[in-house]
Design an enzyme around this catalytic site. Sequence first.
Site, short mmCIF file in Angstrom:
data_model
loop_
_atom_site.label_atom_id
_atom_site.label_comp_id
_atom_site.label_asym_id
_atom_site.label_seq_id
_atom_site.Cartn_x
_atom_site.Cartn_y
_atom_site.Cartn_z
N ASP A 49 0.89 -1.26 0.04
CA ASP A 49 0.11 0.03 -0.01
C ASP A 49 0.81 1.43 -0.01
OD1 ASP A 49 -2.09 -1.53 0.02
OD2 ASP A 49 -3.07 -0.87 1.69
N ASN A 92 -5.10 -2.10 -4.30
CA ASN A 92 -6.26 -2.18 -3.32
C ASN A 92 -6.08 -1.20 -2.34
OD1 ASN A 92 -8.75 -3.09 -2.73
ND2 ASN A 92 -8.02 -5.27 -2.10
N ASP A 320 -10.78 -2.45 12.19
CA ASP A 320 -9.54 -3.31 11.71
C ASP A 320 -9.33 -4.06 12.92
OD1 ASP A 320 -9.88 -2.28 9.29
OD2 ASP A 320 -7.86 -1.16 9.28
N GLU A 348 -11.18 -4.99 1.99
CA GLU A 348 -10.54 -5.76 1.13
C GLU A 348 -11.68 -6.69 0.64
OE1 GLU A 348 -9.29 -4.12 3.51
OE2 GLU A 348 -7.35 -3.36 3.08
N HIS A 393 -5.38 -9.19 3.88
CA HIS A 393 -4.10 -9.16 4.76
C HIS A 393 -4.54 -9.67 6.07
CE1 HIS A 393 -4.43 -4.76 5.72
NE2 HIS A 393 -5.31 -5.20 5.22
N ARG A 394 -5.67 -8.97 6.50
CA ARG A 394 -6.15 -9.12 7.80
C ARG A 394 -6.51 -10.55 8.23
NH1 ARG A 394 -4.22 -4.83 10.10
NH2 ARG A 394 -4.54 -2.96 9.06
N LYS A 419 0.60 -6.53 1.85
CA LYS A 419 -0.28 -5.25 1.77
C LYS A 419 0.16 -4.15 2.92
CE LYS A 419 -4.92 -3.54 0.69
NZ LYS A 419 -5.33 -2.38 1.42
#
Length: 652
Positions: A49, A92, A320, A348, A393-394, A419
């Site tokens: 990112d 993204n 998040d 995402e 990613h998370r 990311k």
Amino acid sequence: MEHFDLPPLGRVAGNVSLPGSKSISNRLLLLAALAEGSTEIRDLLDSDDTRVMLAALAALGVGLEKTAAHAWRVRGVGGPFPVKQGDLFLGNAGTAFRPLTAALALSGGHYKLSGVPRMHERPIGDLVDGLRQIGCDVRYAANEGFPPLAILPAAVSLAAQLSSPLRVRGDVSSQFLTALLMALPLTGRPAVVEMTTELISKPYIEITLNLMARFGVTVQREDWRRFTIPGGQRYSSPGTVHVEGDASGASYFLAAGAIGGGPVRVEGVGRDSIQGDVKFADALATMGARIEMGDNFIEACAPASGKLRTFDLDLNHIPDAAMTLAVAALFADGPCKLRNIASWRVKETDRIAAMATELRKLGATVEEGPDWLGVSPPLTFQANAAIDTYDDHRMAMCFSLAALGGVPVRINDPRCVTKTFPDYFERFGSIAAPVIAIDGPSASGKGTVAQRVATTLGYHFLDSGALYRLTALAAMRAGVALDDESAVAAVATALPATFEGERILLAGDDVTEAIRAEDVGVGASKVAVLPVVRWALLERQRAYRRFPGLVADGRDMGSVVFPGAPVKVFLTASAEARAQRRHKQLIEKGMAANMRTLLQDLQERDARDAARAVAPLRQEDDAALVDTTPMSIDEAVAAVLDIVRGRLPFIN
Ligand code: DC
């Protein structure tokens, strides 16, 4: 790598220094780019990112220079972007797409902005509506309300349009408001933004306002409904700025500490953080975790009872980090509820749907609503679940915690962590990978056995004695007296040692044989009793803890270096047997050897080792004893592997 296989995990403990925050990194890059003067940004996150943002800024005429591993010098353009034409691909990265849209809409050029297919499914209509209200010409290049976008110079005077407030929605993404607030000072005119709905994820707006203020632009906030940017303000560089550690990234490690015992300490965020996600620690505390916070660290331990409690929480302020809580819910003592998380649907991936699907694979019962998720933990964890990550990613990072349920877990497409956190799995391994600690008296064969066990299991291997030998050798070569504690500790701290397969190098010189010499062994035993030297080598030894696991050979492996090691073995043999083995070794090497002196040496060394004040030789209470007196090496290896398999189920 198609997938990453996590072994079953148990005790977790250690320190993790965090990479820079994504939210802060990308905001600082844009502010520094628009500002007058040049800005040095330290500890910038290096991830997909931020790379997307850097590439876009470079294409728009911003001077960028990498000054250190994680530091960039940004030569600000002091206003709208000077390059008036551009076709930008922004992957993204929402933190790049939204603010650049606003800044480019006010730059008076022709631009195209696009991203990966998922980016084209993530709404941007509220931001575009806001920009159009002040006369910006922003068009949808494909579907109404979604990227890709085409931006053209405004046909009307933007300044004239700013007299009445901009009215925007704040219930889909707070990034739209962030984008407007950061871009509006480019007009140089006073501006007012009013929310027409409830504003979600408010702490992210706090980050925006805080960072804008550092660049000289203040915003007056009335509640969370009206934001006024007084006129006549321009961004100017504050000189040097530091990026805090990523608080969202911290959540995985803190949760690991709360689930797996701890203490786990994250460094780079703390009490003074400007990131809302540090509040994740409060949510963990609600579950009973013990939390300690310093100015620049947060530490988490499991509850004193050992069991995490259920929760029912509004998590709108930490969208998040809340994902981490959804996985932590697997370890609670009853059903848990996550509320007010509608924004998950447009991230995402549709995170509510994805989370529900993947949690069920682990045996949880999951209910979902438009803006909530209910998670009832499984009675027993489903082993070998293959978790899909949806290019999110998370998803990859929070589901790594599921292995703490004591089952192997497969994470599909783990590379999506790049990311925001490219070395996530290495860092997670450094606090969670299983450790087999092997100790025992001199000439017990532990070195050989430990190495063979590591090879059989495919684990990493730490020969800690070699580090003490290297320290002694380096000190001897540098003419440092071996009893000069601080000087030897300085040598240990800076030790230029590398391990290349079987070879050991000291400042590039192959010392594999040299460190085994008798005088170096004697030197090692001298430096090994100096507490500051042991302390200097501690983190270096802990850094060997990596997936899939580590076999650590040496004195204090199971007590000081890896006290939580799930397997500890004390390998011993009678002094006579050990003297015989050493005798045979020496004869085979063609060296002179005398049984009587060898035996006497060993007995004296045992006595010295057991009596020494620092890290004395002894069997830890929780270490399994293997007496190899009657065993061959093969038998000793098999005996240790039996113990390993008993303590670490699922190992082949
Ligand atoms: O295992 P070895 O002979 O290579 O160890 C060299 C010296 O270092 C020996 O005196 C024991 C000491 N040592 C220690 O104190 N702590 C360790 N973790 C490993 C070795």
